[in-house]
Design a protein around this motif. Structure first.
Motif, PDB file in Angstrom:
ATOM      1  N   ALA A  37      -4.577  -2.589  -0.327  1.00  0.00           N
ATOM      2  CA  ALA A  37      -5.696  -2.174   0.514  1.00  0.00           C
ATOM      3  C   ALA A  37      -6.848  -3.167   0.380  1.00  0.00           C
ATOM      4  O   ALA A  37      -7.330  -3.719   1.354  1.00  0.00           O
ATOM      5  N   SER A  38      -7.308  -3.384  -0.846  1.00  0.00           N
ATOM      6  CA  SER A  38      -8.385  -4.356  -1.047  1.00  0.00           C
ATOM      7  C   SER A  38      -8.314  -5.016  -2.418  1.00  0.00           C
ATOM      8  O   SER A  38      -8.583  -6.198  -2.545  1.00  0.00           O
ATOM      9  N   ASP A  47      -3.821   2.580   8.727  1.00  0.00           N
ATOM     10  CA  ASP A  47      -4.652   1.773   9.631  1.00  0.00           C
ATOM     11  C   ASP A  47      -3.993   0.447   9.992  1.00  0.00           C
ATOM     12  O   ASP A  47      -4.646  -0.574  10.059  1.00  0.00           O
ATOM     13  N   ARG A  68       0.837  -1.205   0.000  1.00  0.00           N
ATOM     14  CA  ARG A  68       0.000   0.000   0.000  1.00  0.00           C
ATOM     15  C   ARG A  68       0.875   1.260   0.000  1.00  0.00           C
ATOM     16  O   ARG A  68       1.915   1.299   0.657  1.00  0.00           O
ATOM     17  N   TYR A  93      -5.751  -6.077   2.574  1.00  0.00           N
ATOM     18  CA  TYR A  93      -5.690  -5.848   4.010  1.00  0.00           C
ATOM     19  C   TYR A  93      -7.082  -5.712   4.619  1.00  0.00           C
ATOM     20  O   TYR A  93      -7.327  -6.152   5.748  1.00  0.00           O
ATOM     21  N   GLU A  94      -8.002  -5.113   3.864  1.00  0.00           N
ATOM     22  CA  GLU A  94      -9.363  -4.924   4.375  1.00  0.00           C
ATOM     23  C   GLU A  94     -10.015  -6.267   4.688  1.00  0.00           C
ATOM     24  O   GLU A  94     -10.638  -6.444   5.733  1.00  0.00           O
ATOM     25  N   ARG A 108      -8.374  -7.857   7.744  1.00  0.00           N
ATOM     26  CA  ARG A 108      -8.788  -7.230   9.003  1.00  0.00           C
ATOM     27  C   ARG A 108     -10.231  -7.605   9.349  1.00  0.00           C
ATOM     28  O   ARG A 108     -10.550  -7.903  10.498  1.00  0.00           O
ATOM     29  N   GLN A 109     -11.118  -7.589   8.345  1.00  0.00           N
ATOM     30  CA  GLN A 109     -12.521  -7.936   8.592  1.00  0.00           C
ATOM     31  C   GLN A 109     -12.673  -9.392   9.015  1.00  0.00           C
ATOM     32  O   GLN A 109     -13.618  -9.740   9.727  1.00  0.00           O
TER      33      GLN A 109
END
Lengths: 155, 150
Positions: A110-111, A74, A67, A138-139, A142-143
């Motif tokens: 990021a996604s 974050d 990223r 990463y999203e 993390r989710q």
């Protein structure tokens, strides 16, 4: 004609069941898929979050954060190396002593996988062949409750 | 009653049950793992990407309903028409993948890897299509739920 009419009856039943099952399932997918998630012209394979989590727990793979903001925004996956497209040459110099071309790497953004693919291509040009891209980035990690850190990515 | 009259209903029954069981079984893993099935469909590069989830959600349910209807013999001609249409679609998808040299897994019964697409799958699907056409073409099936209803 009778067969056609019967087929329509079954189709209506199937659509009804599909709608009900979609509504009550907790892990339902969005009705419209994000095309980038399924982009197929990636230079390296995708790995699911579940698979990546297993590899993380097994400690067999290194994670690479691609990223642009790195972990500053974050957090990051703990132990990630930072290799970004915009600062690739300096970033790769920083990790050369830690990452060898034969090391298995999991790249994440990021996604979406496409921005990560640019880093993958440049890593391949430097001899890194054992690469996969984390699907959903990463999203998704993390989710899914994967471990994250607020610290700077590094060895 | 001739031998032919005695055999045809039996052939009808075997084809109906066999094809129905294949489609019900094929639907199960797809229903459990719609995300993996969506990826399997995407690999064929035939369905527009935004529609992948809708397709991956609907197709296994149609397989399940049509397969179950074939097994019990309810709306059997409609069910046979649906499974025949789906099998033709699978044949086209596999043939197109082979023609384009795609090295992908079939996604037919197992969404996690499974059998790679190949000529053997095409042959299998042609046999499946032939069996699926039997309940559509043959008129008599004394063991079907439809027959008891009428």
């Amino acid at each position: 004609m009778a067969a056609l009419r019967e087929a329509w009856v079954l189709l209506v039943i199937a659509v009804g069941l599909a709608v009900v099952s979609w509504a009550i399932r907790g892990d339902r997918l969005p009705l419209l898929a994000d095309p980038d998630i399924y982009a197929l012209d990636l230079p390296v394979p995708l790995v699911s979050v579940a698979e990546a989590r297993e590899l993380y727990d097994a400690g067999t793979h290194y994670f690479v954060d691609t990223r642009a903001d790195g972990p500053l925004a974050d957090g990051a996956i703990p132990g990630s190396f930072l290799i970004r497209e915009t600062t690739f040459d300096t970033d790769i110099d920083d990790v050369l002593d830690f990452l060898y071309p034969e090391d298995p790497l999991i790249l994440y953004g990021a996604s979406l996988p496409l921005p990560v693919a640019a880093v993958a291509v440049r890593l391949q040009a430097r001899g890194y062949e054992n690469l996969v891209i984390l699907q959903g980035g990463y999203e998704a990690w993390r989710q899914a409750g994967g471990p994250v850190t607020d610290g700077e990515a590094g060895p | 009653m001739t031998v032919r009259d005695q055999l045809l209903p039996l052939v009808h029954l075997v084809c109906r049950w066999a094809v129905g069981a294949v489609f019900v079984y094929a639907s199960l893993d797809k229903l459990i793992h719609p995300d993996a099935f969506a990826q399997a469909i995407a690999n064929y590069r035939m369905v527009p990407l935004p529609l992948l989830h809708t397709f991956a959600w609907l197709l296994p349910v149609v397989e399940l309903v049509a397969g179950a209807a074939l097994i019990v013999g309810w709306q059997r001609r409609g069910a046979a028409l649906l499974v025949s249409a789906m099998t033709v679609m699978f044949i086209i998808a596999i043939a197109a993948a082979l023609a384009r040299g795609l090295d992908i897994s079939c996604g037919c019964f197992d969404t996690a890897g499974g059998h790679g697409v190949g000529v053997d799958l095409l042959i299998r699907d042609f046999f499946l299509l032939a069996a699926a056409l039997v309940p559509l073409i043959l008129p008599n099936d004394r063991w079907a739920l439809d027959a008891r209803r009428r």
